[in-house]
Design a protein around this motif. Structure first.
Motif, PDB file in Angstrom:
ATOM      1  N   GLN A  58      72.728 -36.826 -11.228  1.00 41.14           N
ATOM      2  CA  GLN A  58      72.577 -38.175 -11.798  1.00 41.14           C
ATOM      3  C   GLN A  58      73.541 -39.160 -11.137  1.00 41.14           C
ATOM      4  O   GLN A  58      73.336 -40.371 -11.171  1.00 41.14           O
ATOM      5  N   TYR A  59      74.602 -38.632 -10.517  1.00 37.35           N
ATOM      6  CA  TYR A  59      75.584 -39.492  -9.867  1.00 37.35           C
ATOM      7  C   TYR A  59      75.124 -39.966  -8.492  1.00 37.35           C
ATOM      8  O   TYR A  59      75.733 -40.857  -7.913  1.00 37.35           O
ATOM      9  N   TYR A  60      74.072 -39.363  -7.958  1.00 38.13           N
ATOM     10  CA  TYR A  60      73.544 -39.777  -6.654  1.00 38.13           C
ATOM     11  C   TYR A  60      72.593 -40.944  -6.868  1.00 38.13           C
ATOM     12  O   TYR A  60      71.382 -40.809  -6.828  1.00 38.13           O
ATOM     13  N   GLU A  61      73.177 -42.100  -7.072  1.00 29.69           N
ATOM     14  CA  GLU A  61      72.390 -43.278  -7.408  1.00 29.69           C
ATOM     15  C   GLU A  61      72.707 -44.411  -6.443  1.00 29.69           C
ATOM     16  O   GLU A  61      73.780 -44.459  -5.840  1.00 29.69           O
ATOM     17  N   ALA A  62      71.777 -45.324  -6.314  1.00 26.76           N
ATOM     18  CA  ALA A  62      71.942 -46.416  -5.355  1.00 26.76           C
ATOM     19  C   ALA A  62      72.956 -47.448  -5.848  1.00 26.76           C
ATOM     20  O   ALA A  62      73.704 -48.011  -5.061  1.00 26.76           O
ATOM     21  N   VAL A  63      72.965 -47.702  -7.141  1.00 28.38           N
ATOM     22  CA  VAL A  63      73.907 -48.650  -7.725  1.00 28.38           C
ATOM     23  C   VAL A  63      74.799 -47.880  -8.694  1.00 28.38           C
ATOM     24  O   VAL A  63      74.311 -47.290  -9.664  1.00 28.38           O
ATOM     25  N   LEU A 187      97.267 -26.467 -14.184  1.00 29.73           N
ATOM     26  CA  LEU A 187      96.649 -27.203 -15.281  1.00 29.73           C
ATOM     27  C   LEU A 187      95.166 -27.468 -15.048  1.00 29.73           C
ATOM     28  O   LEU A 187      94.454 -27.866 -15.962  1.00 29.73           O
ATOM     29  N   CYS A 188      94.707 -27.272 -13.809  1.00 28.33           N
ATOM     30  CA  CYS A 188      93.336 -27.629 -13.435  1.00 28.33           C
ATOM     31  C   CYS A 188      92.476 -26.384 -13.257  1.00 28.33           C
ATOM     32  O   CYS A 188      92.950 -25.262 -13.376  1.00 28.33           O
ATOM     33  N   ASN A 189      91.206 -26.607 -12.943  1.00 20.84           N
ATOM     34  CA  ASN A 189      90.320 -25.497 -12.607  1.00 20.84           C
ATOM     35  C   ASN A 189      89.341 -25.960 -11.536  1.00 20.84           C
ATOM     36  O   ASN A 189      89.290 -27.138 -11.185  1.00 20.84           O
ATOM     37  N   GLY A 190      88.591 -25.024 -10.993  1.00 17.11           N
ATOM     38  CA  GLY A 190      87.652 -25.349  -9.929  1.00 17.11           C
ATOM     39  C   GLY A 190      86.199 -25.255 -10.353  1.00 17.11           C
ATOM     40  O   GLY A 190      85.312 -25.048  -9.511  1.00 17.11           O
ATOM     41  N   LYS A 191      85.922 -25.424 -11.643  1.00 19.80           N
ATOM     42  CA  LYS A 191      84.551 -25.330 -12.126  1.00 19.80           C
ATOM     43  C   LYS A 191      83.703 -26.476 -11.576  1.00 19.80           C
ATOM     44  O   LYS A 191      84.144 -27.624 -11.573  1.00 19.80           O
ATOM     45  N   PRO A 192      82.482 -26.187 -11.114  1.00 17.91           N
ATOM     46  CA  PRO A 192      81.611 -27.267 -10.625  1.00 17.91           C
ATOM     47  C   PRO A 192      81.374 -28.363 -11.649  1.00 17.91           C
ATOM     48  O   PRO A 192      81.292 -29.539 -11.299  1.00 17.91           O
ATOM     49  N   SER A 193      81.277 -27.990 -12.931  1.00 11.85           N
ATOM     50  CA  SER A 193      80.999 -28.989 -13.961  1.00 11.85           C
ATOM     51  C   SER A 193      82.165 -29.947 -14.181  1.00 11.85           C
ATOM     52  O   SER A 193      81.994 -30.999 -14.790  1.00 11.85           O
ATOM     53  N   GLU A 194      83.345 -29.594 -13.676  1.00  6.91           N
ATOM     54  CA  GLU A 194      84.514 -30.447 -13.846  1.00  6.91           C
ATOM     55  C   GLU A 194      85.064 -30.889 -12.493  1.00  6.91           C
ATOM     56  O   GLU A 194      86.254 -31.184 -12.369  1.00  6.91           O
ATOM     57  N   PRO A 197      81.003 -34.626  -8.233  1.00  8.59           N
ATOM     58  CA  PRO A 197      79.638 -34.254  -7.864  1.00  8.59           C
ATOM     59  C   PRO A 197      79.337 -34.455  -6.382  1.00  8.59           C
ATOM     60  O   PRO A 197      78.473 -33.786  -5.832  1.00  8.59           O
ATOM     61  N   PHE A 198      80.048 -35.379  -5.737  1.00 11.93           N
ATOM     62  CA  PHE A 198      79.788 -35.675  -4.339  1.00 11.93           C
ATOM     63  C   PHE A 198      80.526 -34.731  -3.397  1.00 11.93           C
ATOM     64  O   PHE A 198      79.955 -34.208  -2.440  1.00 11.93           O
ATOM     65  N   GLN A 199      81.804 -34.519  -3.634  1.00 13.09           N
ATOM     66  CA  GLN A 199      82.630 -33.758  -2.704  1.00 13.09           C
ATOM     67  C   GLN A 199      83.215 -32.497  -3.307  1.00 13.09           C
ATOM     68  O   GLN A 199      83.932 -31.767  -2.634  1.00 13.09           O
ATOM     69  N   MET A 200      82.936 -32.235  -4.571  1.00 12.02           N
ATOM     70  CA  MET A 200      83.446 -31.068  -5.298  1.00 12.02           C
ATOM     71  C   MET A 200      84.963 -31.029  -5.344  1.00 12.02           C
ATOM     72  O   MET A 200      85.576 -29.970  -5.409  1.00 12.02           O
TER      73      MET A 200
END
Length: 226
Positions: A58-63, A187-194, A197-200
């Protein structure tokens, strides 16, 4: 063709204060459409843990649209009511070339930079948690926790917990001092959902809580505590 250094800047090509900036990202839109077609075509053959194509693409949008995040609405009664941030300092921008292992650089950092190897919080936040300058505190998120001496400063916004640079190690073989410095990555994680979306890229602003260590002391510029 060799160009003059000035030609590398946008202002060289657009004179009299004019400039040009994209506001419609058609390439991002087309990329999202291609990826969605791929996931639909092979939906029965693909399994990606913790990855939702509909949500991600959903983040791959034109605007670009503003999407407020839950982290902006933390409340004092939440389990993790504070926001953790990571920032760069002149002597600790990253871990490239093992900066945190260079003796001269580390000595200069410990001598002149009160933010180096400390957990920085606003005095207002510190008062809420009974934390004073130099107290050894834990910072904990849902992913893990790290520890270090507190540094109180008005430079930091109330409600935030701030750790500079890329310090800390998870093994003692790289030095006792480095092992006992606060390590933001815990403190962080590498989950795709977090992740981005563009560069992981890893989401590096996470909800946290702080509390004082039961015991603790500073040894050679690093904290040892429980």
């Amino acid at each position: 063709q060799e160009r003059a250094p000035a030609e590398a800047y946008n202002a060289y090509w657009y004179k009299d204060g004019e400039s040009r900036h994209p506001i419609y990202f058609d390439r991002a839109k087309r990329s999202g459409e291609r990826q969605m077609a791929f996931f639909k075509k092979y939906a029965d053959k693909l399994y990606l843990p913790d990855f939702d194509p509909e949500d991600n693409l959903q983040y791959y949008e034109a605007v670009i649209k503003w999407r407020p995040k839950e982290i902006l609405n933390l409340k004092s009664e939440d389990e993790y009511p504070l926001v953790a941030t990571n920032f760069k300092t002149p002597t600790s921008p990253s871990r490239c070339s093992g900066d945190d292992q260079l003796p001269w650089l580390v000595e200069a950092s410990e001598t002149f930079d009160p933010q180096f190897g400390t957990i920085c919080i606003n005095p207002v936040t510190a008062k809420q948690y009974g934390v004073q300058e130099g107290d050894i505190i834990w910072v904990e998120s849902k992913n893990g926790k790290t520890k270090g001496p507190a540094h109180l400063s008005e430079l930091f916004r109330p409600g935030t917990v701030n750790i500079a640079g890329a310090l800390g190690r998870i093994v003692k073989s790289l030095g006792e001092k480095a092992y006992n410095r606060p390590m933001y990555n815990l403190l962080c994680n590498g989950k795709p959902s977090e992740s981005c979306p563009f560069q992981m890229g890893v989401q590096n602003n996470v909800p946290v809580k702080i509390y004082k260590a039961r015991t603790g002391k500073i040894i050679n510029g690093a904290c040892v505590c429980a």
